[in-house]
Write a protein that holds these residues in place. Structure first.
Motif, PDB file in Angstrom:
ATOM      1  N   PRO A 152       0.813  -1.223   0.000  1.00  0.00           N
ATOM      2  CA  PRO A 152       0.000   0.000   0.000  1.00  0.00           C
ATOM      3  C   PRO A 152       0.846   1.273   0.000  1.00  0.00           C
ATOM      4  CG  PRO A 152      -0.687  -1.536   1.728  1.00  0.00           C
ATOM      5  CD  PRO A 152       0.627  -2.015   1.223  1.00  0.00           C
ATOM      6  N   LEU A 153       0.510   2.191  -0.917  1.00  0.00           N
ATOM      7  CA  LEU A 153       1.143   3.507  -0.996  1.00  0.00           C
ATOM      8  C   LEU A 153       0.070   4.587  -0.908  1.00  0.00           C
ATOM      9  CD1 LEU A 153       3.492   3.157  -4.136  1.00  0.00           C
ATOM     10  CD2 LEU A 153       3.997   2.502  -1.790  1.00  0.00           C
ATOM     11  N   TYR A 154       0.447   5.703  -0.296  1.00  0.00           N
ATOM     12  CA  TYR A 154      -0.387   6.889  -0.450  1.00  0.00           C
ATOM     13  C   TYR A 154      -0.150   7.506  -1.823  1.00  0.00           C
ATOM     14  CZ  TYR A 154      -1.200   6.703   4.597  1.00  0.00           C
ATOM     15  OH  TYR A 154      -1.556   6.311   5.861  1.00  0.00           O
ATOM     16  N   SER A 155       1.121   7.669  -2.172  1.00  0.00           N
ATOM     17  CA  SER A 155       1.445   8.319  -3.438  1.00  0.00           C
ATOM     18  C   SER A 155       2.888   8.014  -3.808  1.00  0.00           C
ATOM     19  CB  SER A 155       1.239   9.838  -3.340  1.00  0.00           C
ATOM     20  OG  SER A 155       2.036  10.389  -2.304  1.00  0.00           O
ATOM     21  N   LEU A 156       3.213   8.345  -5.055  1.00  0.00           N
ATOM     22  CA  LEU A 156       4.565   8.186  -5.574  1.00  0.00           C
ATOM     23  C   LEU A 156       4.765   9.235  -6.646  1.00  0.00           C
ATOM     24  CD1 LEU A 156       6.315   4.891  -6.706  1.00  0.00           C
ATOM     25  CD2 LEU A 156       6.066   6.785  -8.316  1.00  0.00           C
ATOM     26  N   VAL A 157       5.946   9.851  -6.664  1.00  0.00           N
ATOM     27  CA  VAL A 157       6.302  10.844  -7.678  1.00  0.00           C
ATOM     28  C   VAL A 157       7.665  10.483  -8.213  1.00  0.00           C
ATOM     29  CG1 VAL A 157       6.612  13.290  -8.190  1.00  0.00           C
ATOM     30  CG2 VAL A 157       4.982  12.596  -6.429  1.00  0.00           C
ATOM     31  N   GLY A 158       7.821  10.414  -9.561  1.00  0.00           N
ATOM     32  CA  GLY A 158       9.101  10.017 -10.130  1.00  0.00           C
ATOM     33  C   GLY A 158       9.400  10.678 -11.454  1.00  0.00           C
ATOM     34  N   GLY A 159      10.677  10.803 -11.766  1.00  0.00           N
ATOM     35  CA  GLY A 159      11.150  11.416 -13.005  1.00  0.00           C
ATOM     36  C   GLY A 159      12.517  12.017 -12.762  1.00  0.00           C
ATOM     37  N   HIS A 160      12.795  13.162 -13.389  1.00  0.00           N
ATOM     38  CA  HIS A 160      14.014  13.901 -13.068  1.00  0.00           C
ATOM     39  C   HIS A 160      13.833  14.530 -11.689  1.00  0.00           C
ATOM     40  CE1 HIS A 160      16.072  13.424 -16.828  1.00  0.00           C
ATOM     41  NE2 HIS A 160      15.066  13.923 -17.521  1.00  0.00           N
ATOM     42  N   GLY A 185      10.427  20.601 -15.374  1.00  0.00           N
ATOM     43  CA  GLY A 185      10.213  19.163 -15.218  1.00  0.00           C
ATOM     44  C   GLY A 185      11.023  18.516 -14.120  1.00  0.00           C
ATOM     45  N   ILE A 186      11.839  19.289 -13.397  1.00  0.00           N
ATOM     46  CA  ILE A 186      12.635  18.714 -12.314  1.00  0.00           C
ATOM     47  C   ILE A 186      11.853  18.812 -11.007  1.00  0.00           C
ATOM     48  CG2 ILE A 186      14.787  18.790 -11.020  1.00  0.00           C
ATOM     49  CD1 ILE A 186      16.092  20.144 -13.390  1.00  0.00           C
ATOM     50  N   LEU A 208       6.090  10.422 -13.635  1.00  0.00           N
ATOM     51  CA  LEU A 208       5.294   9.343 -13.070  1.00  0.00           C
ATOM     52  C   LEU A 208       4.633   9.849 -11.791  1.00  0.00           C
ATOM     53  CD1 LEU A 208       7.977   6.509 -13.362  1.00  0.00           C
ATOM     54  CD2 LEU A 208       6.067   6.904 -14.935  1.00  0.00           C
ATOM     55  N   THR A 209       3.324   9.674 -11.704  1.00  0.00           N
ATOM     56  CA  THR A 209       2.597  10.107 -10.509  1.00  0.00           C
ATOM     57  C   THR A 209       1.596   9.028 -10.150  1.00  0.00           C
ATOM     58  OG1 THR A 209       2.757  12.398 -11.301  1.00  0.00           O
ATOM     59  CG2 THR A 209       1.287  11.966  -9.430  1.00  0.00           C
ATOM     60  N   TYR A 210       1.689   8.540  -8.913  1.00  0.00           N
ATOM     61  CA  TYR A 210       0.807   7.463  -8.459  1.00  0.00           C
ATOM     62  C   TYR A 210      -0.081   7.972  -7.330  1.00  0.00           C
ATOM     63  CZ  TYR A 210      -0.722   3.062  -6.321  1.00  0.00           C
ATOM     64  OH  TYR A 210      -1.473   2.038  -5.791  1.00  0.00           O
ATOM     65  N   PRO A 252      10.897  10.939 -19.617  1.00  0.00           N
ATOM     66  CA  PRO A 252      10.938  12.103 -18.739  1.00  0.00           C
ATOM     67  C   PRO A 252      11.640  13.266 -19.422  1.00  0.00           C
ATOM     68  CG  PRO A 252      12.571  10.487 -18.053  1.00  0.00           C
ATOM     69  CD  PRO A 252      11.765   9.842 -19.135  1.00  0.00           C
ATOM     70  N   THR A 253      11.258  14.470 -19.061  1.00  0.00           N
ATOM     71  CA  THR A 253      11.880  15.667 -19.603  1.00  0.00           C
ATOM     72  C   THR A 253      12.148  16.660 -18.482  1.00  0.00           C
ATOM     73  OG1 THR A 253      11.606  17.544 -21.116  1.00  0.00           O
ATOM     74  CG2 THR A 253       9.607  16.661 -20.118  1.00  0.00           C
TER      75      THR A 253
END
Length: 309
Positions: A152-160, A185-186, A208-210, A252-253
């Motif tokens: 279980p996750l509340y959220s996730l954020v990924g990329g640069h 984008g960072i 990426l956003t979960y 990703p950018t």
């Protein structure tokens, strides 16, 4: 168009890295007991399965006062001891943390896990994974999907992402403030400040956003309706066991405004999820606090005129 090469910034006296831009994700973990018993160890196994595992050189924990070099058999014992089950503990170790890195405090390859005892705090546990910027972004996406499916996750954020040295927060955020004027984008995460807010709001968005089911309930989000709203050019809903994982574009950018590379797909995600962002955003260090611009930065893609004004 190739992405610009942002060199790490170093402390003028110590020559320690202060801030750098790499690929990474930050996951805010629900049900911390699961992550303490097995989830964190399984997440570490995901990182150790990648070729970048050979770059790990140092480790530290919350019961140590310094980083130590990995010995030939140290990594296996650290991996085996990461689960609280190995210590015959029924409950998580409150604020215990474990970190692996190629460079102490500001990694280009890193694993960071912070444990929370839910009897003592309602904040999220935190997992941060970091890969070198030249690494295939497909591996970061695969990590995000795997972590979302682990537990279980509340959220996730990924990329640069900007990884910053906790020993020099003001220097790090002053530099990030300059970068952020140009590169929309960072992302940057102050997980210590955002973990208490993660059970009730999103800490932002990126490539990426979960949005996990433990968060959709307090937000009263209709995931089916959100998926329909996300059917826009450049956006994709990646297959995960539960919740919603959005990808903004195939790669990703950094969103380099100087090269007219406005990250439109990122902006679509931000506009879609902005009603669920943290309000108010805890102030970042340095220039962000001085200028009272942290909230404007968080909403830079939902209303970029507020950030660029």
């Amino acid at each position: 168009m190739s992405e610009p090469l942002l060199e790490p910034r170093f402390h003028v006296h110590t020559r320690h890295a202060v801030i750098r831009v790499e690929l990474g994700l930050t996951a805010y973990l629900a049900e911390p007991r699961f992550w303490a018993l097995e989830g964190a160890q399984r997440a570490l196994d995901l990182m150790l399965a990648l070729p970048t595992a050979d770059l790990f050189r140092y480790y530290t924990t919350s019961v140590m006062t310094e980083w130590r070099e990995l010995g030939p058999r140290t990594l296996k014992s650290l991996r085996d001891g990461l689960t609280s089950r190995a210590l015959m503990l029924e409950w998580p170790r409150h604020h215990f943390f474990f970190r692996l890195a190629d460079e102490p405090n500001c990694p280009s390859v890193g694993f960071s896990y912070t444990e929370i005892d839910p009897r003592r705090a309602t904040r999220a546990a935190v997992l941060e994974l970091t890969l070198p910027r030249g690494h295939p972004a497909e591996d970061l996406q695969a990590l995000a999907v795997a972590v979302a499916d682990l537990g279980p996750l509340y959220s996730l954020v990924g990329g640069h992402v900007a990884r910053w040295n906790v020993l020099h927060p003001k220097l790090a955020f002053n530099q990030f403030y300059l970068w952020a004027q140009r590169y929309l984008g960072i992302d940057i995460q102050d997980a210590e400040e955002l973990a208490p807010r993660a059970p009730l709001a999103l800490p932002g968005s990126n490539w990426l956003t979960y949005l996990g089911e433990p968060l959709t309930r307090p937000l009263e989000v209709d995931l089916a309706a959100l998926r329909r709203s996300a059917l826009k050019p450049g956006l994709e809903c990646l297959p995960v066991r539960s919740g919603l994982l959005l990808r903004a574009g195939a790669h990703p950018t950094m969103g380099d405004l100087n090269h007219f590379a406005y990250p439109e797909a990122y902006a679509e995600v931000a506009r879609l999820l902005e009603p669920h962002f943290v309000k108010p955003m805890p102030e970042f260090w340095g220039s962000f606090t001085d200028e009272k611009r942290t909230d404007a930065w968080l909403r830079r893609l939902a209303g970029a005129e507020d950030w660029s004004a």
